[in-house]
Design a protein around this motif. Structure first.
Motif, mmCIF file in Angstrom:
data_model
loop_
_atom_site.group_PDB
_atom_site.id
_atom_site.type_symbol
_atom_site.label_atom_id
_atom_site.label_comp_id
_atom_site.label_asym_id
_atom_site.label_seq_id
_atom_site.Cartn_x
_atom_site.Cartn_y
_atom_site.Cartn_z
ATOM 1 N N ASP A 178 0.809 -1.215 0.000
ATOM 2 C CA ASP A 178 0.000 0.000 0.000
ATOM 3 C C ASP A 178 0.845 1.268 0.000
ATOM 4 O O ASP A 178 0.584 2.214 -0.756
ATOM 5 C CB ASP A 178 -0.917 0.022 1.230
ATOM 6 C CG ASP A 178 -1.966 -1.076 1.205
ATOM 7 O OD1 ASP A 178 -2.240 -1.618 0.118
ATOM 8 O OD2 ASP A 178 -2.505 -1.400 2.292
ATOM 9 N N TYR A 270 -1.861 5.304 6.705
ATOM 10 C CA TYR A 270 -2.077 3.861 6.513
ATOM 11 C C TYR A 270 -2.183 3.253 7.912
ATOM 12 O O TYR A 270 -1.247 3.356 8.710
ATOM 13 C CB TYR A 270 -0.903 3.233 5.754
ATOM 14 C CG TYR A 270 -0.709 3.800 4.363
ATOM 15 C CD1 TYR A 270 -1.481 3.334 3.295
ATOM 16 C CD2 TYR A 270 0.237 4.793 4.109
ATOM 17 C CE1 TYR A 270 -1.316 3.843 2.007
ATOM 18 C CE2 TYR A 270 0.420 5.311 2.838
ATOM 19 C CZ TYR A 270 -0.366 4.834 1.797
ATOM 20 O OH TYR A 270 -0.199 5.347 0.535
ATOM 21 N N ASP A 290 -6.989 0.450 6.795
ATOM 22 C CA ASP A 290 -6.714 -0.016 5.428
ATOM 23 C C ASP A 290 -6.780 -1.527 5.301
ATOM 24 O O ASP A 290 -7.191 -2.045 4.265
ATOM 25 C CB ASP A 290 -5.335 0.486 4.987
ATOM 26 C CG ASP A 290 -5.318 1.996 4.825
ATOM 27 O OD1 ASP A 290 -5.621 2.482 3.730
ATOM 28 O OD2 ASP A 290 -5.025 2.689 5.828
#
Length: 337
Positions: A178, A270, A290
């Protein structure tokens, strides 16, 4: 002549009495031997294999988090397995992680001479003393569930639950996917880390180590929401340029997000967690988390009872000392189980 006949009669009477006495002795000997054979034979039969005793197994499941959805699922799986095997299962627990009461429950279970104890592992000297000394000396098998304690320190028979080392590796790989190969990552841990937290942390660090531009900050917080909020607030003051948070202890995620939201938008960060509790699932649906590691608590309960019964019956001896790992998966925002 009369004296002779009288003597012969006396001898015949004595002979008859001797025969009767001998026969009586034989009868007594016969019943004695029969009884001894029955007793000896019953000792040769594996007691755990008889259906009557199989149905009378008394097991206890003990946790320090009785009021959580996670442990409600563990209990559900354990109860289903106990019913399947015809065993008696009692669930004992405490609320709010009261460790003294939790340890007291273990001690009571040992004194009560239950057939087996399935317990949430607690990485303390007191817990290890109870399982390694008192339970072992009483011949009561211990299986840890969900949270493990090393076998050599606790003498537990086996562990049933998630592979926390792999769980840490999985969430770290998701983070890299990510965020990319650079950034500052906060690893929020408890002040006093349990064995499962240390395993998660090791898994995370092993994955992130090859990326020199990913900086990790390990922040210790207490177990209460107030303590976690305070630690998060202090961190944001001292290191405002953080990119990601991993709540190594699952119950930290909500407090981290709440504290961030008081200052700024949560979305740029995140954020990851290790439990698909109602709170974390809601936060993920809102886009504030996330990804998280979804565990299999119901399977943990079912398998822990199954392995305990199989050990007691001699069907599975010894149990795997490394444990039996239940399924885990990465659940990303927008996904369902």
């Amino acid at each position: 002549m009369d004296a002779l006949l009288c003597g012969q009669g006396a001898r015949g009477l004595r002979k008859s009495m001797f025969v009767s006495l001998f026969a009586g002795c034989l009868i007594i000997l016969f019943f004695t031997l029969t009884s001894m054979i029955k007793v000896f034979s019953s000792n040769l039969i594996e007691p755990a294999l008889t259906s009557e005793q199989h149905n009378s197994y008394r097991l206890v499941l003990i946790t320090s988090e009785l009021d959580t959805p996670f442990w409600a699922k563990v209990e559900k799986g354990a109860m289903a397995a106990a019913e399947q095997y015809g065993a008696s299962l009692e669930v004992w627990g405490t609320y709010g992680s009261n460790r003294d009461d939790f340890l007291k429950n273990i001690e009571v279970a040992i004194v009560s001479k239950v057939d087996g104890i399935i317990v949430q592992g607690l990485d303390t000297d007191e817990f290890k003393s109870l399982t390694k000394v008192k339970a072992a000396s009483s011949g009561i098998p211990i299986i840890t569930v969900a949270n493990d304690v090393p076998m050599n320190e606790s003498l537990r028979r086996t562990y049933v639950g998630s592979d926390h080392l792999e769980a840490g590796s999985m969430i770290a790989r998701q983070l890299v996917s990510d965020m990319g190969f650079a950034g500052r990552v906060v690893l929020m841990v408890s002040d006093r880390q349990e064995y499962f937290q240390r395993s998660r942390l090791t898994g995370i660090l092993n994955v992130l180590k090859p990326y020199p531009q990913i900086e990790t900050l390990i922040v210790a917080a207490g177990d209460s929401r107030v303590d976690v909020a305070s630690a998060t607030n202090k961190l944001l003051n001292e290191a405002p340029n953080v990119d990601a948070f991993i709540a190594v202890s699952a119950n930290h995620a909500g407090s981290i997000i709440q504290e961030i939201s008081k200052r700024m938008q949560v979305e740029p960060f995140y954020i990851y967690s290790f439990d698909d509790s109602p709170e974390t699932l809601t936060l993920m649906q809102q886009g504030k988390i996330d990804a998280l590691i979804a565990q299999s608590p119901e399977a943990m309960g079912e398998q822990s009872v199954t392995h305990m019964i199989k050990w007691l019956t001699g069907e599975q001896v010894p149990l795997n000392p490394d444990g039996y790992f239940t399924d885990i998966k990465v659940l990303r925002a927008g996904e369902t189980r």
